[in-house]
Design a protein around this motif. Structure first.
Motif, PDB file in Angstrom:
ATOM      1  N   SER A 263     -25.841  76.333  -8.145  1.00  0.00           N
ATOM      2  CA  SER A 263     -27.053  77.071  -7.807  1.00  0.00           C
ATOM      3  C   SER A 263     -27.843  76.244  -6.801  1.00  0.00           C
ATOM      4  CB  SER A 263     -27.891  77.342  -9.060  1.00  0.00           C
ATOM      5  OG  SER A 263     -28.309  76.133  -9.661  1.00  0.00           O
ATOM      6  N   GLY A 264     -28.980  76.775  -6.407  1.00  0.00           N
ATOM      7  CA  GLY A 264     -29.826  76.032  -5.477  1.00  0.00           C
ATOM      8  C   GLY A 264     -30.479  74.839  -6.145  1.00  0.00           C
ATOM      9  N   ARG A 265     -31.205  74.107  -5.390  1.00  0.00           N
ATOM     10  CA  ARG A 265     -31.900  72.922  -5.920  1.00  0.00           C
ATOM     11  C   ARG A 265     -32.950  73.333  -6.944  1.00  0.00           C
ATOM     12  NH1 ARG A 265     -33.100  69.176  -0.565  1.00  0.00           N
ATOM     13  NH2 ARG A 265     -30.916  68.712  -0.053  1.00  0.00           N
ATOM     14  N   ASN A 266     -33.299  72.377  -7.764  1.00  0.00           N
ATOM     15  CA  ASN A 266     -34.384  72.582  -8.718  1.00  0.00           C
ATOM     16  C   ASN A 266     -35.656  72.944  -7.935  1.00  0.00           C
ATOM     17  OD1 ASN A 266     -36.612  72.102 -10.494  1.00  0.00           O
ATOM     18  ND2 ASN A 266     -35.249  70.873 -11.778  1.00  0.00           N
ATOM     19  N   ILE A 267     -36.313  74.035  -8.329  1.00  0.00           N
ATOM     20  CA  ILE A 267     -37.473  74.490  -7.552  1.00  0.00           C
ATOM     21  C   ILE A 267     -38.631  73.487  -7.595  1.00  0.00           C
ATOM     22  CG2 ILE A 267     -36.887  76.924  -7.734  1.00  0.00           C
ATOM     23  CD1 ILE A 267     -38.941  77.174  -9.959  1.00  0.00           C
ATOM     24  N   PHE A 268     -38.616  72.588  -8.571  1.00  0.00           N
ATOM     25  CA  PHE A 268     -39.682  71.584  -8.659  1.00  0.00           C
ATOM     26  C   PHE A 268     -39.210  70.200  -8.228  1.00  0.00           C
ATOM     27  CE2 PHE A 268     -40.675  74.659 -12.139  1.00  0.00           C
ATOM     28  CZ  PHE A 268     -41.794  75.218 -11.529  1.00  0.00           C
ATOM     29  N   GLU A 269     -38.029  70.157  -7.571  1.00  0.00           N
ATOM     30  CA  GLU A 269     -37.429  68.874  -7.229  1.00  0.00           C
ATOM     31  C   GLU A 269     -38.355  68.005  -6.392  1.00  0.00           C
ATOM     32  OE1 GLU A 269     -33.422  67.169  -4.964  1.00  0.00           O
ATOM     33  OE2 GLU A 269     -33.616  69.297  -5.468  1.00  0.00           O
ATOM     34  N   LYS A 270     -38.967  68.567  -5.353  1.00  0.00           N
ATOM     35  CA  LYS A 270     -39.790  67.758  -4.474  1.00  0.00           C
ATOM     36  C   LYS A 270     -41.077  67.298  -5.184  1.00  0.00           C
ATOM     37  CE  LYS A 270     -38.048  69.547  -0.106  1.00  0.00           C
ATOM     38  NZ  LYS A 270     -38.358  70.217   1.186  1.00  0.00           N
TER      39      LYS A 270
END
Length: 272
Positions: A263-270
């Motif tokens: 899946s895509g990156r964790n939406i809270f990664e940054k």
């Protein structure tokens, strides 16, 4: 209970379509090694005969027979069914592996790429299974059902076109068809399951897996960091077709190294 009782296929007869190369060849070898009599069919009869000779030369407990068989048309399927019936009265295992693909960029993908691919990959799977159903029902019991294994693709599970739009859509159809057939055939002691492979070495993927360098590059994009191996297919087939898989139907086994859950990156990664 021993591995022998769970995975032995002694006395079983199997048909593997597209069994001369790639995943079909891997499956055919596994079935022969488990003691089955394996009928190998594809459009190239001579190739099937050669593979059968190779498998018979291994000294495994099972045997192999190769001959021509085309699932791309009604006439081809009728001829294949007649050939199978001439060789055996019952059928314990059917692996619908034959498939074709077509690649072209979006905007250039031709209309004819749909009819050919869907005819083989979807209609062929359904019609061949339908016409061999009396043989499968004859061999299946409550304790030991007949087995149908359809070959889908991880591209049928995740929104991944990669220029093979009709192929990806056809494999999604195979996965859904597998579940429909599993529901409808369970009362007749026939299980229907599917494999959803990721990248394996085959004629269809030769453009990307023909040598070790290419395989390494492809594998680097797979979560489990490699392309599929023969034993990955063998393990799935022995489970689904042996006694250990007799209570499983409608399953889709993701033999894709984790691509199915990418899946895509964790939406809270940054923020983290």
């Amino acid at each position: 209970m021993t591995p022998e009782t769970l995975f032995s296929l002694h006395g079983k007869t199997a048909l593997v379509t597209g069994g001369a190369t790639g995943i079909g060849r891997m499956a055919a070898e596994a079935l022969v090694c488990a003691g089955a009599r394996v009928l190998i069919a594809s459009r190239k009869g001579e190739a099937c005969e050669a593979v059968a000779a190779e498998l018979n030369a291994m000294g495994a407990p099972g045997t192999a027979e190769g001959f021509a068989g085309d699932v791309g048309s009604k006439e081809g399927i009728d001829t294949l069914v007649a050939e199978v019936k001439s060789r055996t009265e019952t059928l314990d295992i059917l692996m619908n592996n034959s498939g074709v693909t077509w690649g072209a960029p979006l905007g250039q993908f031709p209309h004819e790429a749909w009819e050919k691919v869907m005819s083989v990959n979807v209609a062929g799977v359904f019609d061949l299974t339908q016409k061999l159903l009396p043989m499968l029902m004859k061999s299946g019991t409550i304790d030991d059902p007949a087995r149908v294994v359809n070959v889908g693709s991880v591209m049928g599970e995740v929104p991944m076109g990669d220029g093979a739009y009709s192929y990806a859509a056809s494999k999604a159809a195979v996965i859904h068809l597998t579940k429909i057939m599993a529901k409808e055939l369970s009362p007749y002691a026939v299980t229907v399951n599917a494999l959803a492979p990721g990248p394996f070495v085959s004629r269809m993927t030769a453009f990307a897996t023909a040598d070790e360098e290419k395989r390494a590059k492809v594998g680097s994009d797979v979560p489990l960091r490699r392309v599929g191996r023969d034993e990955d297919i063998a393990g799935c087939m022995l489970f689904l077709c042996g006694r250990g898989g007799s209570y499983v139907t409608g399953a889709v086994i993701p033999v894709s190294g984790g691509i199915n859950v990418m899946s895509g990156r964790n939406i809270f990664e940054k923020a983290l």
